[in-house]
Design a protein around this motif. Sequence first.
Motif, PDB file in Angstrom:
ATOM      1  N   ASN A  17       0.292  -1.270  -0.055  1.00  0.00           N
ATOM      2  CA  ASN A  17      -0.503  -0.479  -0.030  1.00  0.00           C
ATOM      3  C   ASN A  17       0.765   1.183   0.599  1.00  0.00           C
ATOM      4  OD1 ASN A  17      -2.271  -1.517   0.336  1.00  0.00           O
ATOM      5  ND2 ASN A  17      -2.246  -1.431   2.377  1.00  0.00           N
ATOM      6  N   ALA A  18       2.295   1.624   0.815  1.00  0.00           N
ATOM      7  CA  ALA A  18       3.057   2.020   1.016  1.00  0.00           C
ATOM      8  C   ALA A  18       3.653   2.369  -0.441  1.00  0.00           C
ATOM      9  CB  ALA A  18       3.914   2.020   1.843  1.00  0.00           C
ATOM     10  N   CYS A  19       3.470   1.495  -1.509  1.00  0.00           N
ATOM     11  CA  CYS A  19       4.419   2.248  -2.751  1.00  0.00           C
ATOM     12  C   CYS A  19       3.215   1.870  -4.057  1.00  0.00           C
ATOM     13  CB  CYS A  19       4.985   0.960  -3.104  1.00  0.00           C
ATOM     14  SG  CYS A  19       6.394  -0.093  -1.542  1.00  0.00           S
ATOM     15  N   ARG A  20       1.890   2.343  -3.003  1.00  0.00           N
ATOM     16  CA  ARG A  20       0.946   2.455  -4.385  1.00  0.00           C
ATOM     17  C   ARG A  20       0.053   0.859  -4.825  1.00  0.00           C
ATOM     18  NH1 ARG A  20      -1.617   7.370  -3.977  1.00  0.00           N
ATOM     19  NH2 ARG A  20      -0.790   8.796  -2.744  1.00  0.00           N
ATOM     20  N   GLN A  21       1.466  -0.286  -4.827  1.00  0.00           N
ATOM     21  CA  GLN A  21       0.400  -1.364  -5.191  1.00  0.00           C
ATOM     22  C   GLN A  21      -0.105  -1.881  -5.398  1.00  0.00           C
ATOM     23  OE1 GLN A  21       3.912  -4.489  -5.941  1.00  0.00           O
ATOM     24  NE2 GLN A  21       5.352  -1.946  -4.961  1.00  0.00           N
ATOM     25  N   TRP A  22      -1.456  -1.243  -5.797  1.00  0.00           N
ATOM     26  CA  TRP A  22      -2.643  -1.731  -4.909  1.00  0.00           C
ATOM     27  C   TRP A  22      -3.892  -2.973  -5.216  1.00  0.00           C
ATOM     28  CZ3 TRP A  22      -2.684   2.160  -1.471  1.00  0.00           C
ATOM     29  CH2 TRP A  22      -2.411   3.332  -1.708  1.00  0.00           C
ATOM     30  N   ASP A  23      -2.863  -3.260  -6.978  1.00  0.00           N
ATOM     31  CA  ASP A  23      -3.835  -5.078  -6.996  1.00  0.00           C
ATOM     32  C   ASP A  23      -3.050  -5.501  -5.875  1.00  0.00           C
ATOM     33  OD1 ASP A  23      -5.361  -3.239  -8.975  1.00  0.00           O
ATOM     34  OD2 ASP A  23      -4.580  -3.463 -11.168  1.00  0.00           O
ATOM     35  N   ASN A  24      -1.864  -6.117  -6.756  1.00  0.00           N
ATOM     36  CA  ASN A  24      -0.860  -6.525  -5.856  1.00  0.00           C
ATOM     37  C   ASN A  24      -1.596  -6.802  -3.818  1.00  0.00           C
ATOM     38  OD1 ASN A  24       0.337  -7.212  -7.901  1.00  0.00           O
ATOM     39  ND2 ASN A  24       2.194  -5.571  -7.615  1.00  0.00           N
ATOM     40  N   ALA A  25      -1.611  -5.517  -3.282  1.00  0.00           N
ATOM     41  CA  ALA A  25      -2.348  -6.065  -2.501  1.00  0.00           C
ATOM     42  C   ALA A  25      -3.544  -6.481  -1.753  1.00  0.00           C
ATOM     43  CB  ALA A  25      -2.380  -4.565  -1.065  1.00  0.00           C
ATOM     44  N   GLN A  26      -4.594  -5.901  -2.778  1.00  0.00           N
ATOM     45  CA  GLN A  26      -5.872  -6.899  -2.930  1.00  0.00           C
ATOM     46  C   GLN A  26      -5.466  -8.121  -3.218  1.00  0.00           C
ATOM     47  OE1 GLN A  26      -8.414  -4.543  -5.288  1.00  0.00           O
ATOM     48  NE2 GLN A  26     -10.431  -6.020  -4.706  1.00  0.00           N
ATOM     49  N   ILE A  27      -5.008  -8.795  -4.365  1.00  0.00           N
ATOM     50  CA  ILE A  27      -4.552  -9.909  -4.904  1.00  0.00           C
ATOM     51  C   ILE A  27      -4.464 -10.693  -3.634  1.00  0.00           C
ATOM     52  CG2 ILE A  27      -3.040 -11.737  -5.679  1.00  0.00           C
ATOM     53  CD1 ILE A  27      -2.930  -9.494  -8.636  1.00  0.00           C
ATOM     54  N   LEU A  28      -3.230 -10.181  -2.576  1.00  0.00           N
ATOM     55  CA  LEU A  28      -2.328 -10.310  -0.954  1.00  0.00           C
ATOM     56  C   LEU A  28      -4.110 -10.653  -0.182  1.00  0.00           C
ATOM     57  CD1 LEU A  28       0.340 -12.225  -0.555  1.00  0.00           C
ATOM     58  CD2 LEU A  28       1.111  -9.349   0.313  1.00  0.00           C
ATOM     59  N   TRP A  29      -4.462 -10.032   0.279  1.00  0.00           N
ATOM     60  CA  TRP A  29      -4.954  -9.865   1.168  1.00  0.00           C
ATOM     61  C   TRP A  29      -6.599 -11.348   0.658  1.00  0.00           C
ATOM     62  CZ3 TRP A  29      -7.680  -8.449   5.602  1.00  0.00           C
ATOM     63  CH2 TRP A  29      -7.204  -7.724   5.627  1.00  0.00           C
ATOM     64  N   ASN A  30      -6.791 -11.193  -0.406  1.00  0.00           N
ATOM     65  CA  ASN A  30      -7.747 -12.796  -0.801  1.00  0.00           C
ATOM     66  C   ASN A  30      -7.027 -13.438  -0.210  1.00  0.00           C
ATOM     67  OD1 ASN A  30      -9.798 -11.191  -1.602  1.00  0.00           O
ATOM     68  ND2 ASN A  30      -8.553 -10.602  -3.438  1.00  0.00           N
ATOM     69  N   PHE A  31      -5.767 -13.708  -0.660  1.00  0.00           N
ATOM     70  CA  PHE A  31      -5.349 -15.232  -0.443  1.00  0.00           C
ATOM     71  C   PHE A  31      -4.898 -15.000   1.051  1.00  0.00           C
ATOM     72  CE2 PHE A  31      -1.139 -17.194   0.773  1.00  0.00           C
ATOM     73  CZ  PHE A  31      -0.601 -18.250  -0.588  1.00  0.00           C
ATOM     74  N   TYR A  32      -4.636 -14.207   1.732  1.00  0.00           N
ATOM     75  CA  TYR A  32      -4.749 -14.483   3.432  1.00  0.00           C
ATOM     76  C   TYR A  32      -5.740 -14.745   3.826  1.00  0.00           C
ATOM     77  CZ  TYR A  32      -3.656 -12.605   8.198  1.00  0.00           C
ATOM     78  OH  TYR A  32      -3.343 -12.465   9.510  1.00  0.00           O
ATOM     79  N   ILE A  33      -6.914 -14.372   3.335  1.00  0.00           N
ATOM     80  CA  ILE A  33      -8.692 -14.383   3.524  1.00  0.00           C
ATOM     81  C   ILE A  33      -8.350 -15.993   3.153  1.00  0.00           C
ATOM     82  CG2 ILE A  33     -11.166 -14.380   3.367  1.00  0.00           C
ATOM     83  CD1 ILE A  33     -10.516 -11.111   2.653  1.00  0.00           C
ATOM     84  N   ASN A  34      -8.470 -16.499   1.927  1.00  0.00           N
ATOM     85  CA  ASN A  34      -8.349 -17.688   1.714  1.00  0.00           C
ATOM     86  C   ASN A  34      -8.021 -18.908   2.632  1.00  0.00           C
ATOM     87  OD1 ASN A  34     -10.308 -17.239  -0.457  1.00  0.00           O
ATOM     88  ND2 ASN A  34      -8.416 -16.944  -1.572  1.00  0.00           N
ATOM     89  N   ASN A  35      -6.248 -18.689   3.011  1.00  0.00           N
ATOM     90  CA  ASN A  35      -5.746 -19.830   3.860  1.00  0.00           C
ATOM     91  C   ASN A  35      -6.119 -19.322   5.193  1.00  0.00           C
ATOM     92  OD1 ASN A  35      -3.428 -20.883   2.525  1.00  0.00           O
ATOM     93  ND2 ASN A  35      -3.647 -18.878   1.013  1.00  0.00           N
ATOM     94  N   SER A  36      -7.833 -18.866   5.221  1.00  0.00           N
ATOM     95  CA  SER A  36      -8.241 -18.493   6.703  1.00  0.00           C
ATOM     96  C   SER A  36      -9.073 -20.265   6.736  1.00  0.00           C
ATOM     97  CB  SER A  36      -8.725 -17.570   7.389  1.00  0.00           C
ATOM     98  OG  SER A  36      -9.519 -17.443   6.783  1.00  0.00           O
ATOM     99  N   ARG A  37      -9.356 -20.688   7.990  1.00  0.00           N
ATOM    100  CA  ARG A  37     -10.270 -21.588   8.745  1.00  0.00           C
ATOM    101  C   ARG A  37     -11.225 -21.032   8.787  1.00  0.00           C
ATOM    102  NH1 ARG A  37      -6.237 -25.174  12.696  1.00  0.00           N
ATOM    103  NH2 ARG A  37      -4.952 -25.918  10.821  1.00  0.00           N
TER     104      ARG A  37
END
Length: 298
Positions: free
Chosen positions: A146-166
């Motif tokens: 986010n600090a580097c303004r890489q919004w798309d990559n950050a959102q993809i990582l968010w979804n990965f984080y959510i998907n790998n939860s139980r």
Amino acid sequence: MLKVRFFSTCIFLLTLFSVNGIYASDYFSYALKIYSEGRFFEASIEFERAIYYESDSNRIALCRYYKSLCYKGLGRYDKALEELGNVNVELMHDSLFLNFQYEQVLCSYLNKDLNQALYNIDRIYMRFKDTLKILEFIPLNILCLNACRQWDNAQILWNFYINNSRLNDSVKNNFKQEVKRLYSKKNLPRFYSAGKAEILSSFLPGSGQIYSGAVLEGSFNAIINLTFLYYTFTQFYRKYYITGYFAGLKLFNKFHAGGIRRAKSLTEEKNENGVKTFNSENISLMSRFINTKSSENP
């Protein structure tokens, strides 16, 4: 006689190293105690004293780790990174390696060295293929992106984080919708171009500040510059060239150049504050997500 001297030397060295080990252990314990009390400066000195007496490389690494935490507590992120950089992390066992790398990433982020923070995160991902071990780094990775303004990559990582939860699918989908709203175009922080602000202020004094959102300051700057410009013109018109140059044109040039620098500074500050606010929203969502995980998977 030589044998007696040899054995005496060995006994002396063993005694010396044993005493040093005891001293190091005592200093380390005392340093931990005052560190837990929040006396970071005193603790950093005691950890350095423990390093001086310590001979075991693993315990020296541990002392440097805690010493870096002291510097972080003091807001000396550059010194914390210096301590962490004095240790060869590649030879560490996994748990200590993760602790060191997490602190390096965090201190680099706090020190605004985002490229170094992302580089350290990549090193972690390269070493560990186990998703569970890298999950704890993802929130910090998102903040760096986010600090580097890489919004798309950050959102993809968010979804990965959510998907790998139980969490169950409905809860996951709710969080994904919140992430989608968070990264919607209208919610992303606006980017202000420092170059554009400088150009505007060069041609029309004060306009760069107004562009950055400082309308009152920009208006005042424009009035000051126009006043000096008008004074210069009137003095030259009356043939008071020396007065016009020193009391008018020279001061105008100084205020004009200062206004250009100020416009650049304001845009950079505006951009930084925008990302800080956006990351605060991310942190709030991360806290809720982690709390939800903890409550549903105790």
